[in-house]
Design an enzyme around this catalytic site. Sequence first.
Site, PDB file in Angstrom:
ATOM      1  CE  LYS A 168      -4.529   0.579   0.423  1.00 19.26           C
ATOM      2  NZ  LYS A 168      -5.493  -0.480   0.085  1.00 19.26           N
TER       3      LYS A 168
HETATM    4  N1  GLU Z   1      -7.139  -0.200  -3.152  1.00 16.35           N
HETATM    5  C1  GLU Z   1      -7.859  -1.395  -3.428  1.00 16.35           C
HETATM    6  C2  GLU Z   1      -7.882  -2.309  -2.219  1.00 16.35           C
HETATM    7  O1  GLU Z   1      -7.763  -1.856  -1.092  1.00 16.35           O
HETATM    8  C3  GLU Z   1      -7.391  -2.083  -4.710  1.00 16.35           C
HETATM    9  C4  GLU Z   1      -5.956  -2.491  -4.732  1.00 16.35           C
HETATM   10  C5  GLU Z   1      -5.485  -2.988  -6.082  1.00 16.35           C
HETATM   11  O2  GLU Z   1      -6.291  -3.103  -6.984  1.00 16.35           O
HETATM   12  O3  GLU Z   1      -4.290  -3.253  -6.211  1.00 16.35           O
HETATM   13  O4  GLU Z   1      -8.088  -3.487  -2.300  1.00 16.35           O
END
Ligand code: GLU
Length: 419
Positions: free
Chosen positions: A109
């Site tokens: 993240k």
């Molecule tokens: N931000 C989204 C999540 O928390 C998607 C992450 C992604 O597609 O890599 O799952």
Amino acid sequence: MMIPEFDHPTFRLAVAQFDQAAEAMDLHPDLRERLKTPQRALTVSLPIRMDDGTVKVFIGYRVQHDSARGPSKGGIRYHQDINLGEIAALAMWMTWKTALVGVPYGGAKGGVKVNASTLSMRELERLTRRYAAEIFPLIGPDKDIPATDIGTNSQVMAWIMDTYSQQVGYAVPGAVTGKPLSIGGSLGREEATGRGVVNVTLEAMRHLGIELDKTSVVVQGFGNVGSHTARIMHEVGAKVIGVSDFSGGLYNPHGLDIPRLLQHTQHGLPVTESRLGEVITNEELLTLDCTVLIPAAISEQITKHNASNLRCRILTEAANGPTTIEADDILRDRGIFIIPDILANSGGVIVSYFEWVQDVQRFFWKEEDIRQRLREIITTAFHRTLLFAQAKKTTMRMAALMHGINQVAQAHTVRGLYP
Ligand code: GLU
């Protein structure tokens, strides 16, 4: 033991959940320590020339929690309250999420501490490009693939893709997901998290014998996830009686006119100014009498202070980490059926996986194929989790975590310890 570098309430929540699952599955102590500790974390400073000529410095992060099963994957969040610990927690959840649904990624993240709505488009672009340049050593289609999250959108992903591609000298669509279609984005990606939320909620209703025409739905948050969830819930025939955004809640016991509300919010207007229902507080929204409550905003919204007052039958966690550990115990004792975040909101990363596969293969799919494959993967994960919960006499959250953690633990065990 808490790692002080990452200490933050959300990281403590992620670790507490992990500890409970690790205990229940009797995970080896060596692996427990390894899996709790993020593999790599980068903090960067982002000096940006503002439109008025002054220079402001923003702080950005990228945390890679684990990459035993494949390149790490996870969104980029632009929010004024984030810090390293919160990003690390969200990265950890990505690891269990990708493992639970079986897409070949680890968890990551990133984020920038900024209220993006205070920036002009040019400032946002400069900030995004500088952030992408600073985390460049960490990311790439085989290493770590960013995506959208709170406060970011397909335009932000396009700037990251371009900045990455400028560094290497050729277009690399697979470097990020959630991109516009014109540069290798995927059909169905924008709505994917919401569609997945609806898929698993309908499966839970079938399991509990709840009929669609008797279903009322409340959605907290009207960003990308919340608005598509409300739209698709409405399209499949459920009555959406409450929604909210930063301005507060909106309630209509007869069902909100979601298409009209979407027209209204598309112009950037808050839900509370739509005149389509009664204006209520966020707290009132969460405790509305409904069949399905869907938190689709930020973490730690359902706490020991309001968990006893929730009046839903199903809690579908579209947000990451919306329920605290104490609230979890209360909801379990009250018999509320929880579809845990790492399962409920996995539609986003599942279609991100489809986008990346299409980019790498240079071969693009039809929207109906994407919807059908998403449904297949997420409903299979739902039933696997349900069967596991029933067999182990545990909660859906524990079952989901135990399955995800087990996949990652197996990968670590067979790969061994380097050096
Ligand atoms: N931000 C989204 C999540 O928390 C998607 C992450 C992604 O597609 O890599 O799952």
